[in-house]
Structure formats: structure tokens, C-alpha cells
Design an enzyme around this catalytic site. Structure first.
Site, PDB file in Angstrom:
ATOM      1  CG  ASP A  77      -1.885   1.172   1.190  1.00 47.16           C
ATOM      2  OD1 ASP A  77      -1.637   2.232   0.142  1.00 47.16           O
ATOM      3  OD2 ASP A  77      -2.756   1.138   2.082  1.00 47.16           O
ATOM      4  CD  GLU A 120      -2.704   7.266   0.505  1.00 43.99           C
ATOM      5  OE1 GLU A 120      -3.939   6.345   0.029  1.00 43.99           O
ATOM      6  OE2 GLU A 120      -2.895   7.572   1.895  1.00 43.99           O
ATOM      7  CG  ASN A 121      -4.369   7.766  -3.382  1.00 46.35           C
ATOM      8  OD1 ASN A 121      -5.394   7.746  -2.777  1.00 46.35           O
ATOM      9  ND2 ASN A 121      -3.397   8.898  -3.384  1.00 46.35           N
ATOM     10  N   GLY A 154      -3.818   4.612   5.217  1.00 49.87           N
ATOM     11  CA  GLY A 154      -3.275   5.762   5.606  1.00 49.87           C
ATOM     12  C   GLY A 154      -4.108   6.727   6.266  1.00 49.87           C
ATOM     13  CG  ASP A 155      -7.712   7.066   3.935  1.00 51.25           C
ATOM     14  OD1 ASP A 155      -7.800   5.831   4.252  1.00 51.25           O
ATOM     15  OD2 ASP A 155      -8.173   7.325   2.599  1.00 51.25           O
TER      16      ASP A 155
HETATM   17  O1  AHR Z   1      -3.855   2.858  -1.013  1.00 49.16           O
HETATM   18  C1  AHR Z   1      -5.043   2.466  -0.550  1.00 49.16           C
HETATM   19  C2  AHR Z   1      -5.605   3.369   0.434  1.00 49.16           C
HETATM   20  O2  AHR Z   1      -6.199   4.445  -0.168  1.00 49.16           O
HETATM   21  C3  AHR Z   1      -4.841   3.820   1.423  1.00 49.16           C
HETATM   22  O3  AHR Z   1      -4.460   3.128   2.533  1.00 49.16           O
HETATM   23  C4  AHR Z   1      -5.648   4.995   2.048  1.00 49.16           C
HETATM   24  O4  AHR Z   1      -4.956   5.978   2.794  1.00 49.16           O
HETATM   25  C5  AHR Z   1      -6.342   5.498   0.848  1.00 49.16           C
HETATM   26  O5  AHR Z   1      -7.702   5.560   1.024  1.00 49.16           O
END
Ligand code: AHR
Length: 502
Positions: free
Chosen positions: A251, A253-254, A328-329
Site C-alpha cells: 500500500d 497510497e492510492n 493511511g487515511d
Molecule cells: O492505497 C489504498 C488506500 O487508499 C490507503 O491506505 C488510504 O489512505 C487510501 O484511501
């Protein structure tokens, strides 16, 4: 209850090349571990401790890539460690205690948890970092994509390691952990790093995200390349994918990258009961993903090559936070079971990674990882349906208690019957609304508070009797459909009132 889903099982070895000296070392380590197990078996005792100097952080450190974080509820990850592994908080009175090791460099003292949490439930409210950096993890704050996390039910999943009872961290939607801001020593802005975790390959899901590793310093998606966490999930983020997973993924991010630019059909997945999931990233040009059966054998390289060409990943822009069980979010909708994991500074050698896998195998994990097996059991009622809490293991105060198809992986169908008569699941009790006593009063989930409306006695005719009201748990008109909201009613011996505590 949860929506239905299935997990396919398949493993196809692909890349097996390893330097011969290391293979020899790995064989020797395995042989030493096996000899220890044989001696232990001969004298009828589990191994007392782990082999000194051979634990994952010892191995990484000797290879020049020291651990900057080491988290586990099951064992020490460096042989000098003799501190706490995790903290549990008791539901009955809010008291906290640390759970440590049976011996320096050894296995977790699960009996200490059992004693402290007897007749109540406990949540894991802190996971200690075993390195001197104190990168401890706590239930995470609300993020841009998920409400604040709660701590895992500490007794949800017990297994054995080295013959000792230990607990894993059962991640359900809403459960997750995070460092307090950026951690110490973790990679930032394109620095090289590595990470692995041992997790279930069968308690998995396809939502976002069951991750362990580097993430944003705040729980927000700040853009491509701002994360670098290893994941195991049935998430096919970039199609096509091979099979139905679960896959070891990065992962960043995105995107949950299975290798290459996201899609990598050579990543055939890792679906063993316990999976060693590994990721390394030099931060500039290259990353690698490996997976292995944490109970036997070596690692399979699923990707070893260039970083994605999509914008933002070359170089990486990590922020150095640490997440466990979320994205991450703070996307905290996925599930999994975590046993141990570390993050290292620098790009680990293949030899070090193979030695770590050998040590994980020698740790001797055993037991199911996808069925909650703590001191809980299901309650089956009319139609063979399970007593279940409405919604997806989130169990808020006031959630309806209902009948639903039994699902082995649904945490909110596993109940503990305490000595005070209460029945609890996911940290709350089976409760009569308003502490009522009238015929037809519905039941719900509520904080355990010892009132008469939370006392349930199993009687020989199969009924669950509430002494305060003098009435029995009942399914209205004997209904058996999913979603039937249960109530109390005059005890009448009918099938509608037969509930079995399994
Ligand atoms: O990359 C997948 C996810 O996408 C991450 O963990 C998150 O931060 C975002 O929603």
C-alpha cells in the site's frame, strides 16, 4: 454479521533462487529449532524460550538494516527484549495492565491476560514497540476516511507459538492502531526501508485496508507515495489479478500494488493459515514483495523490480507514521489477524529476509486464525440461526440483537457467558432495553453494567432465562429469518425460546 464472501486457496511457487550459503544457514537454524522442539516433546514441555541471537531484529541488525519498530502480541522479536508486549484495558472497571513475556526473548504471558480479564472483556489499548525507539501503537484517531479506531478484543483469537498459548490481534472493521504522529527512525521522503508481518491468510477481506508499516504522520491521504505499508488482502485494486488471493501487496497510497505498476499477474497469492508478508522499498527505484507460509518453508518472491511509473512513487515520499490494521487515511473497513511485524531502516538483503522467515517458522505458530476461539462460543437459536448483533462487528450501544446466519468469521456472533450471568460480545452485553421486564421488550447490545436486564441463565429446557423479569429470550412468533429482532416473553418451552450456548 457480515456480508458473505469467500477466500480461495492456492499457492504456486515461482521464484526460488537463493544463495546457497544462506540456504545452508537457514537449514541449520531450522534444524536447531527442530531439535529444540524434539527435546521439548520428549520431556513433555514446550520450548521455554527462543534461540538467543536469532530473532528477527537480531537478524536484521546483523545484516546492517536495524529494526526501527517491532510489534507483537505473541513473542519477543529481539533476544534482549524483556519488556511489555501490549496493554489491555478491562471493560468492567477500566483498569489497565501490561502483558509481558514468560522470559527474556521468549513468548507472551497469555495467562496474565486471562487472569486480569477473567469474567469481563479486555481490549488491546496499546502495542509496545520492542525497539529502544518506543514507537508504540494506540487505537488510531479519526481520519479522513474512517471514524476513530477501537482497540481489538484481546481474547478474540488465541493460538499457540512454541507450544505456548498466545493471542493475536483480531482486526475487525473499526479496529486499528497508529503511532502518535511520525515515528522515530522510520523512512521518510524516499529513504529505503523494509517490513514484514505475520498475519492470517484466511481471516482476510477485500476492503481497505489491513496494512502494517509506513503511513502518513496524520490520518489523511496526502497523495501517491506517502505510504509504504505491507498488506495481505483479497483486494484486487489494479486488475487483472491472478486467482482470488489473498495477495501480499504494497500500500503506497492510492493503490494496493501487487508488483510492477499495480497489476502483476505473477503474484499468485498466499493463502496459508499464517502468512509471512514482506515488503521492501529502496525509496527511489525499486520495491519487492515476498510471501511465505509462516509455518513451513521459505519465501516466494512475488515482485522484485521497478517502482510504479504512476505519478508520485519515484521517489517515494513517505511520512514515517506507522499503521496496523488500517489504511493511511484511517480507512478501517477491512479485517485480518496480526501476530508480529517489524520495520527496518535500509533495504534488507534477501539473505536476512530468508533468515527471518526461518525464524518465524521456528517460532512454531499453530492453530486456526480465522475463527474466534477465545473463551467465547456461538448461541444458536430457532432455525439453527445465530444470535448476532446488527451491523458489521461495530457493536455500538443500542445495536439490535437479532438472528442471522451463522458465520464463522463474524466476531459479533461469539459470546462469553460470565459468572455474573451476563453474556458479552465485542465488549458489550446482551441487555433488555431500558432494563425492562414487560412481555415483548426488545433486547440490544449495551455496556456491561451488572443490571438485572443483563442476567441470563441457561435452563435445562434450552431456554435463556432472565430472573429479573421472570421471562425468557424469545424469537417473535418463532421467526427464524435473518434480522429477526429478539425480545423477552413469558417462558413457554416453545422452539422460539430454545437457545444453545455452544
Ligand atoms: O492505497 C489504498 C488506500 O487508499 C490507503 O491506505 C488510504 O489512505 C487510501 O484511501
Amino acid at each position: 454479521m457480515r456480508e458473505d464472501r469467500s477466500v480461495a486457496a492456492r499457492t504456486v511457487p515461482r521464484f526460488t533462487g537463493r544463495p546457497q550459503p544462506l540456504r545452508l544457514r537457514r537449514l541449520l537454524l531450522s534444524a536447531v529449532a527442530a531439535l529444540g522442539l524434539v527435546i521439548g516433546a520428549l520431556v513433555g514441555l514446550p520450548a521455554a524460550s527462543q534461540a538467543a541471537g536469532s530473532l528477527p531484529c537480531d537478524i536484521y541488525s546483523a545484516a546492517g538494516t536495524p529494526c526501527v519498530a517491532a510489534h507483537s502480541t505473541t513473542r519477543a522479536l529481539l533476544s534482549s527484549y524483556n519488556g511489555p508486549l501490549y496493554q489491555v484495558t478491562r471493560a468492567s472497571d477500566g483498569a489497565r495492565t501490561d502483558i509481558g513475556l514468560l522470559s527474556q526473548g521468549g513468548y507472551a504471558d497469555a495467562a496474565a491476560q486471562d487472569t486480569f480479564c477473567a469474567d469481563t472483556t479486555c481490549a488491546i489499548t496499546k502495542v509496545y514497540d520492542q525497539t529502544s525507539r518506543h514507537n508504540d501503537l494506540y487505537p488510531g484517531p479519526a481520519g479522513t476516511a474512517g471514524a476513530a479506531d477501537r482497540g481489538a478484543d484481546a481474547a478474540e483469537l488465541s493460538v499457540t507459538a512454541g507450544g505456548h498459548k498466545v493471542y493475536g490481534i483480531w482486526i475487525s472493521p473499526g479496529v486499528g492502531y497508529r503511532s502518535d504522529g511520525a515515528a522515530s527512525g522510520t523512512a521518510v521522503n524516499g529513504q529505503a526501508e523494509g517490513a514484514y508481518m505475520v498475519a492470517s491468510g484466511t481471516h482476510v477481506g477485500s476492503d481497505c485496508c489491513f496494512d502494517y508499516g509506513n503511513a502518513e504522520s496524520t490520518p489523511a491521504d496526502t497523495g501517491n507515495g506517502h505510504m509504504d505499508a505491507v498488506s495481505i488482502a483479497t483486494t484486487c485494486y489494479f486488475a487483472p489479478c491472478t486467482g482470488s488471493g489473498p495477495w501480499v501487496e504494497a500500500d503506497m497510497e492510492n493503490g494496493m500494488f501487487q508488483g510492477d505498476n499495480g497489476s502483476n499477474t505473477a503474484n499468485t497469492g498466499n493463502s496459508s493459515t499464517y502468512v509471512t508478508a514482506m515488503l521492501k522499498n529502496n525509496g527511489q527505484t525499486t520495491y519487492a514483495l515476498k510471501g511465505g507460509d509462516a509455518q513451513t518453508g521459505g519465501l516466494r518472491t512475488q515482485w522484485d523490480g521497478a517502482l510504479p511509473t504512476r505519478n508520485g512513487y519515484r521517489p517515494m515520499q513517505q511520512e514515517g507514521g506507522i499503521i496496523l490494521g488500517t489504511g493511511g487515511d484511517n480507512s478501517n473497513r477491512n479485517m485480518g489477524t496480526f501476530f508480529e511485524g517489524v520495520m527496518v531502516s535500509g533495504y534488507p538483503t534477501d539473505a536476512a529476509e530468508d533468515a527471518v522467515q526461518a525464524n518465524v517458522v521456528a517460532a512454531g505458530y499453530s492453530g486456526q486464525t480465522n475463527v474466534p476461539n477465545g473463551p467465547q462460543g456461538t448461541i444458536t437459536g430457532p432455525g439453527g440461526q445465530c444470535v448476532d448483533v446488527a451491523a458489521d462487528d461495530t457493536g455500538v450501544n443500542g445495536a439490535a440483537v437479532q438472528l442471522w446466519n451463522c458465520q464463522s468469521y463474524a466476531e459479533d456472533q461469539y459470546w462469553t457467558h460470565h459468572s455474573n450471568g451476563s453474556l458479552s460480545t465485542i465488549g458489550r452485553c446482551l441487555d433488555i432495553e431500558g432494563n425492562g421486564t414487560a412481555n415483548g421488550t426488545l433486547v440490544e447490545l449495551w455496556d456491561c453494567n451488572g443490571v438485572g436486564g443483563q442476567v441470563w441463565q441457561q435452563r435445562s429446557d434450552g431456554s435463556l432465562f432472565n430472573p429479573q423479569s421472570g421471562r425468557c429470550l424469545d424469537s417473535p412468533d418463532g421467526a427464524t429469518a435473518n434480522g429477526t429482532h429478539l425480545r423477552i416473553w413469558d417462558c413457554n418451552g416453545a422452539a422460539a425460546q430454545k437457545f444453545t450456548l455452544n
